[in-house]
Design a protein around this motif. Structure first.
Motif, PDB file in Angstrom:
ATOM      1  N   SER A 123       5.245   4.204   1.945  1.00 23.43           N
ATOM      2  CA  SER A 123       5.894   5.013   0.919  1.00 23.43           C
ATOM      3  C   SER A 123       7.230   5.549   1.402  1.00 23.43           C
ATOM      4  N   SER A 178      -7.375   2.978   9.195  1.00 17.11           N
ATOM      5  CA  SER A 178      -7.566   4.207   8.411  1.00 17.11           C
ATOM      6  C   SER A 178      -7.984   5.379   9.288  1.00 17.11           C
ATOM      7  N   GLN A 215      -2.364   6.461  11.202  1.00 15.07           N
ATOM      8  CA  GLN A 215      -3.544   6.845  10.438  1.00 15.07           C
ATOM      9  C   GLN A 215      -4.781   6.794  11.330  1.00 15.07           C
ATOM     10  N   ASP A 269      -1.685  -2.675  -3.777  1.00 14.14           N
ATOM     11  CA  ASP A 269      -2.970  -2.174  -3.273  1.00 14.14           C
ATOM     12  C   ASP A 269      -3.718  -3.237  -2.475  1.00 14.14           C
ATOM     13  N   GLU A 270      -2.978  -3.994  -1.668  1.00 15.96           N
ATOM     14  CA  GLU A 270      -3.529  -5.051  -0.813  1.00 15.96           C
ATOM     15  C   GLU A 270      -4.273  -6.129  -1.606  1.00 15.96           C
ATOM     16  N   ASN A 272       3.023  -1.261  -6.647  1.00 14.66           N
ATOM     17  CA  ASN A 272       2.057  -1.140  -5.565  1.00 14.66           C
ATOM     18  C   ASN A 272       0.950  -2.157  -5.803  1.00 14.66           C
ATOM     19  N   ASP A 285       0.835  -1.209   0.000  1.00 12.72           N
ATOM     20  CA  ASP A 285       0.000   0.000   0.000  1.00 12.72           C
ATOM     21  C   ASP A 285       0.864   1.252   0.000  1.00 12.72           C
ATOM     22  N   LEU A 286       1.192   1.736  -1.176  1.00 14.77           N
ATOM     23  CA  LEU A 286       2.034   2.927  -1.273  1.00 14.77           C
ATOM     24  C   LEU A 286       1.266   4.213  -0.957  1.00 14.77           C
ATOM     25  N   ARG A 287      -0.061   4.118  -0.797  1.00 17.28           N
ATOM     26  CA  ARG A 287      -0.812   5.306  -0.382  1.00 17.28           C
ATOM     27  C   ARG A 287      -0.560   5.627   1.091  1.00 17.28           C
ATOM     28  N   ASN A 288      -0.183   4.617   1.850  1.00 17.47           N
ATOM     29  CA  ASN A 288       0.088   4.795   3.272  1.00 17.47           C
ATOM     30  C   ASN A 288       1.482   5.397   3.439  1.00 17.47           C
ATOM     31  N   PRO A 289       1.611   6.541   4.123  1.00 14.50           N
ATOM     32  CA  PRO A 289       2.926   7.184   4.258  1.00 14.50           C
ATOM     33  C   PRO A 289       3.983   6.283   4.882  1.00 14.50           C
TER      34      PRO A 289
END
Length: 339
Positions: free
Chosen positions: A81, A226, A253, A104-105, A102, A74-78
């Motif tokens: 990343s 999240s 998060q 994305d799970e 990525n 999950d590259l959206r999660n800091p």
């Protein structure tokens, strides 16, 4: 074959033979890792379709001794990343290029991405795996004989083949819980993290150990890791568990969402409710109030993984089956009450 007909590709052969693209690629390379029955199955599909192997082109595709595959859930999660960035930069400084995917799970996408990287000749793989049907991913890597590490999450038990490294999650949640108790908390909840996942169990276990040792009843409220979930939990804690005066969050998060939710309902963080996050991403030092968090030094961890994999490739130093990196607790206003 008529001139206007499309030539069959390796993907077509894989589909007809009922195997992965990477398996077809291994058959084309005469790899001993493929079982004879599978080899015959693939060759039969090639013959039926009239597939022609372009060996010269394949050599060009597979000549990538300095290319390392990096597969992230999950590259959206800091958190992830930052890890990927530090790892890529460290590999670059050692003369290696990283190809990053990525997933994305999505475990199916993960298998496809790993297969593509194997086909294009990566020298090694570093995987922060998605949860799900992961056997296909790691079986393909085993057949290819490529060095591969699991990082941050351990989903395949074959750590003799796929060594695992992560921060010491258990120690982190222990430190967070002890800190809240030392600050006067009487009722501490653990919030966030999907139930049943290995990383949730680890981050939860330290919290449970400390409370058990003090004879305190735990309150575990698992859910999405999240901000949305954290924000929702602010109201639920206030309305359904008013005795809770402190929270250990699964990650930052969730904790940042909880901060927002508390602001929304007028609950003062740091005095009415003490909060500790987990990961210590860059943003939490700049929230209001600033968020206490378990510091995993994820940038340093990324650099250490790069060094480990490079040593594996260049001098044959196989990583230990499991490694846990030290963590520390960074105390800020959200749990100290000092604004």
């Amino acid at each position: 074959m008529a001139n206007n007909e499309r030539r069959p590709t390796i993907v077509d052969v894989a589909r007809k033979a009922g195997v992965s693209k990477s398996t077809v690629s291994l058959v084309l390379q005469n790899s001993p890792l493929v079982k004879e029955a599978t080899r015959e199955q693939v060759r039969a599909a090639m013959n039926d379709m009239g597939y022609v192997y372009n060996r010269a082109a394949a050599k060009l595709r597979n000549a990538n001794p300095d290319l390392i595959g990096l597969v992230i859930n999950d590259l959206r999660n800091p958190f992830f990343s930052e890890f990927a960035t530090s790892l890529q930069m460290a590999l670059s400084s050692r003369g290696y290029a990283a190809v990053i995917a990525n997933t994305d799970e999505n475990s199916k996408l993960q298998t496809d991405m790993v297969g593509a990287m194997i086909e294009h000749g990566v020298a090694a793989l570093i995987i922060s795996p998605a949860y799900g049907d992961d056997a296909a991913t790691f079986d393909a890597i085993e057949r290819a004989g490529i060095p591969a590490m699991q990082v941050l999450r351990n989903v395949d038990p074959r750590t003799d083949l796929f060594p695992f490294a992560a921060p010491d999650y258990v120690s982190g949640s222990r430190a967070a819980t002890e800190h809240l108790l030392a600050g006067g908390a009487k009722r501490i909840a653990f919030v966030g993290g999907l139930d049943g996942r290995g990383v949730t169990r680890e981050r939860l276990s330290g919290y449970l150990d400390i409370l058990k040792g003090r004879g305190i009843e735990p309150l575990v409220l698992t859910g999405s890791a999240s901000r949305t979930f954290g924000r929702q939990m602010a109201g639920i804690l206030a309305n359904e568990h008013p005795d809770v005066d402190a929270v250990v969050c699964f990650n930052d998060q969730v904790a940042l969402g909880l901060l927002s939710g508390c602001a929304e309902i007028g609950r003062t963080v740091g005095s009415d409710l003490k909060i500790v996050g987990f990961d210590d991403i860059e943003e939490v030092a700049h929230s209001w109030p600033a968020l206490s968090s378990v510091h995993c030094d994820i940038a340093g961890f990324g650099r250490s993984i790069a060094e480990t994999v490079v040593a594996w490739l260049e001098v044959g130093t196989v990583p230990p089956r499991e490694h846990r990196a030290d963590v520390s607790l960074v105390v800020r206003q959200s749990s100290s009450g000092k604004h």
